[in-house]
Design a protein around this motif. Structure first.
Motif, PDB file in Angstrom:
ATOM      1  N   TYR A 394     -44.352  56.602   1.400  1.00  0.00           N
ATOM      2  CA  TYR A 394     -43.682  56.396   0.107  1.00  0.00           C
ATOM      3  C   TYR A 394     -42.759  57.593  -0.067  1.00  0.00           C
ATOM      4  N   ASN A 396     -38.589  59.352  -0.817  1.00  0.00           N
ATOM      5  CA  ASN A 396     -37.294  59.352  -1.508  1.00  0.00           C
ATOM      6  C   ASN A 396     -36.389  60.353  -0.792  1.00  0.00           C
ATOM      7  N   PRO A 397     -35.430  59.834  -0.036  1.00  0.00           N
ATOM      8  CA  PRO A 397     -35.171  58.431   0.318  1.00  0.00           C
ATOM      9  C   PRO A 397     -36.077  58.010   1.471  1.00  0.00           C
ATOM     10  N   ASN A 398     -36.291  56.767   1.631  1.00  0.00           N
ATOM     11  CA  ASN A 398     -37.074  56.217   2.734  1.00  0.00           C
ATOM     12  C   ASN A 398     -36.135  55.985   3.912  1.00  0.00           C
ATOM     13  N   ARG A 400     -36.297  54.316   6.460  1.00  0.00           N
ATOM     14  CA  ARG A 400     -36.201  52.968   7.011  1.00  0.00           C
ATOM     15  C   ARG A 400     -35.280  52.068   6.183  1.00  0.00           C
ATOM     16  N   ILE A 401     -34.843  52.511   5.044  1.00  0.00           N
ATOM     17  CA  ILE A 401     -33.957  51.712   4.179  1.00  0.00           C
ATOM     18  C   ILE A 401     -32.505  52.082   4.468  1.00  0.00           C
ATOM     19  N   GLU A 405     -30.877  55.176  -0.138  1.00  0.00           N
ATOM     20  CA  GLU A 405     -30.852  55.180  -1.593  1.00  0.00           C
ATOM     21  C   GLU A 405     -31.726  56.314  -2.103  1.00  0.00           C
ATOM     22  N   LYS A 407     -34.054  57.035  -4.100  1.00  0.00           N
ATOM     23  CA  LYS A 407     -35.158  56.568  -4.919  1.00  0.00           C
ATOM     24  C   LYS A 407     -36.404  56.403  -4.019  1.00  0.00           C
ATOM     25  N   PHE A 408     -37.595  56.383  -4.649  1.00  0.00           N
ATOM     26  CA  PHE A 408     -38.851  56.236  -3.902  1.00  0.00           C
ATOM     27  C   PHE A 408     -39.039  54.787  -3.478  1.00  0.00           C
ATOM     28  N   THR A 409     -39.289  54.615  -2.182  1.00  0.00           N
ATOM     29  CA  THR A 409     -39.515  53.283  -1.625  1.00  0.00           C
ATOM     30  C   THR A 409     -40.678  53.366  -0.644  1.00  0.00           C
ATOM     31  N   GLY A 410     -41.567  52.392  -0.644  1.00  0.00           N
ATOM     32  CA  GLY A 410     -42.719  52.390   0.244  1.00  0.00           C
ATOM     33  C   GLY A 410     -42.555  51.444   1.405  1.00  0.00           C
ATOM     34  N   THR A 411     -43.040  51.886   2.604  1.00  0.00           N
ATOM     35  CA  THR A 411     -43.055  51.045   3.801  1.00  0.00           C
ATOM     36  C   THR A 411     -44.352  51.310   4.564  1.00  0.00           C
TER      37      THR A 411
END
Length: 551
Positions: A394, A396-398, A400-401, A405, A407-411
């Motif tokens: 989880y 920010n930034p991820n 893998r995106i 971006e 922002k916090f993103t989970g993978t």
């Protein structure tokens, strides 16, 4: 003798020394004529104060020339010794089991064994935990250095994008033969994020370990803990045995003081009799001096037995961690003949039972089994290792995106990893060889202990058998010695025995008393040692022989 002719009298007097020498006994001094005047004799320095050189000791009521007390029978004297021995016992006094229990409670050696058990239990927990799935949680922050903003396309027509002639409302694959057009590409900028934050979780499951390692590792740890526990129990039983033996030795020392005091009283009586006989002109002054020396030796004997008694009491105090000046009383009858001696097992039965019951052998067997399991565990190091892995992030930034971006993103992701380290094979083989050698060493040690155990059991069984025989013989010998002493003393008072003969009878009596006490207390000690040698003082592993005889 006065009625005999002078020639016969001289012949009898000349034969007495010869008979004494032939029997290995010091010949008695020549008896003076009661009507002849006593020649002055110089007194030795140690006899000063007991009798003057020129005056015989004053006669008393025990003088053979006046009156003699009523003789005491041998059975009455034996009963007197029994009464004095029984008088040692007091209500609420110390018992062998109490000493054994307190010895175990206060032993520093046993405390060390308890710590070893805790360490072994911790090792077992450690082995168990090493095979659990491994979860790793991470949190990170990264500050990146500034860079130029990445740009896709120029926006001037220098670049182009390839598109289809027919617009589409949703992404679709290009159809075969479909017309494509080149159009100017717009300028696309990518964001640059300098502050990076990430929260991650990694889970690893050792799949191959569950098949190849877990059973050997856990069995090795369990057998190791079992070995330490058996060693602790064996130490506990050894300490209990030592406490019981020390208790009976203490009683034996107290009985020796009683016997020494009886011997002193007898020696004082000899001195009185010798003084009275000397006053009556029946013995020489040398006999009086001999009686005085006997009294002094008896006093020294009393001091030695008292010191031995105090030392035995100190040993009990040390075993129970009591103060050095602690005083104890006897709380059990240590002089009663134990009925267990009537039915002793054979040597083969005793050795067979000891082989099954002794905890020392069981502890060595458990340690050997633990080393064998460790050898099998080390052998697994030669094989590849299979692990299942899973990751979750989880951030920010991820990363893998795309595009990035802020922002916090989970993978997440899962997978299987097969790894093999060939360079570890040499170390694994060395560990396996070491554990195998240690197992063989323990097996050889156990075999040696088994051989020594047979000798220990044979010695304990022999001591118990001797104690059984000594119980009957010592009582008979004491009765004979009591009667012999009584007769010799009466003959001495009547002037028909020498002080040497009386002293020999008194020595035999003292020895017989000591032998009786040693036989009775020794029977208790022999049973304690036999029970320990056969393993009857602890838990038994396996079924006992059906032909086992009760002790």
């Amino acid at each position: 003798m006065r009625s005999l002719r002078p020639g016969v009298l001289c012949l009898v007097v000349s034969l007495v020394p010869a008979i004494g020498y032939a029997q290995g006994v010091t010949p008695p001094p020549e008896q003076p004529d009661p009507q002849a005047p006593v020649a002055p004799q110089p007194a030795p320095p140690e006899a000063a104060g007991s009798a003057t050189p020129n005056e015989p000791p004053t006669a008393n009521a025990d003088s053979p020339m006046t009156s003699s007390p009523t003789p005491t029978s041998a059975s009455a004297d034996l009963g007197e010794l029994e009464v004095k021995l029984q008088s040692l016992r007091a209500e609420g006094g110390l018992t062998a089991e109490t000493v054994a229990a307190r010895t175990m409670e206060s032993s520093a050696q046993l405390e060390a064994k308890r710590a070893s058990i805790e360490a072994a239990a911790a090792t077992e927990d450690q082995v168990m935990a090493s095979y659990w799935p491994r979860l790793t949680l991470t949190a990170s922050y990264t500050r990146l250095s500034p860079i130029d903003t990445p740009v896709l396309g120029s926006g001037t027509g220098d670049g182009a994008l390839i598109v289809t002639a027919q617009p589409a409302t949703a992404p679709r694959p290009v159809a075969p033969g479909e017309q494509l057009l080149a159009v100017p590409s717009p300028e696309i900028t990518l964001p640059v994020v300098l502050n990076n934050y990430a929260l991650g979780a990694h889970l690893s499951v050792p799949l191959s370990d569950y098949v190849l390692r877990v059973s050997h590792g856990l069995d090795a740890a369990k057998r190791g803990r079992e070995a330490v526990q058996l060693e602790e129990q064996a130490t506990r039983l050894s300490l209990a045995r030592d406490g019981r033996v020390a208790y009976y030795r203490w009683i034996q020392a107290q009985a020796a003081v009683i016997i020494a005091e009886q011997s002193l009283a007898q020696a004082q009586g000899h001195h009185t009799d010798a003084s009275n006989a000397f006053a009556a002109g029946m013995v020489s002054r040398a006999d009086v001096w001999r009686a005085e020396a006997q009294v002094q030796n008896a006093e020294l004997f009393v001091i030695r037995t008292q010191n031995a008694r105090d030392l035995a009491r100190q040993q009990i105090a040390v075993l129970m961690s009591d103060a050095s000046d602690a005083q104890y009383t006897v709380g059990e009858d240590a002089f009663a003949q134990p009925a267990e001696l009537e039915q002793l097992p054979t040597l083969d039965e005793a050795v067979s039972e000891a082989s099954r019951s002794r905890l020392e052998l069981q502890a060595l067997a458990a340690s050997e089994s633990a080393r064998k399991e460790q050898a099998q565990l080390a052998k697994v190091g030669n094989y590849p290792r299979l692990e299942a892995q899973a990751n979750a992030i989880y951030a920010n930034p991820n990363q893998r995106i795309f595009p990035i971006e802020e922002k916090f993103t989970g993978t997440w992701d899962v997978g299987v990893v097969l790894s093999w380290t060939p360079t570890d094979i040499a170390g694994a083989q060395a560990s396996e060889a070491q554990a195998s050698a240690q197992a063989r060493e323990l097996a050889a040690t156990r075999a040696a202990v088994e051989r020594g155990l047979r000798l220990e059991v044979a010695q304990a069984l022999s001591s118990a058998s001797e104690a059984k025989a000594a119980l009957g013989v010592s009582a008979h010998v004491l009765r004979a010695a009591e009667e012999s002493y009584r007769v010799r003393r009466e003959l001495f008072r009547a002037g028909r025995a020498t002080l040497v003969e009386l002293t020999d009878a008194e020595t035999e009596l003292t020895r017989a008393r000591i032998d009786l006490v040693n036989a009775r207390v020794g029977a208790k000690i022999a049973l304690v040692q036999l029970h320990h040698a056969m393993g009857r003082d602890g838990p038994v592993s396996g079924q006992r022989l059906s032909s086992r005889r009760a002790l």
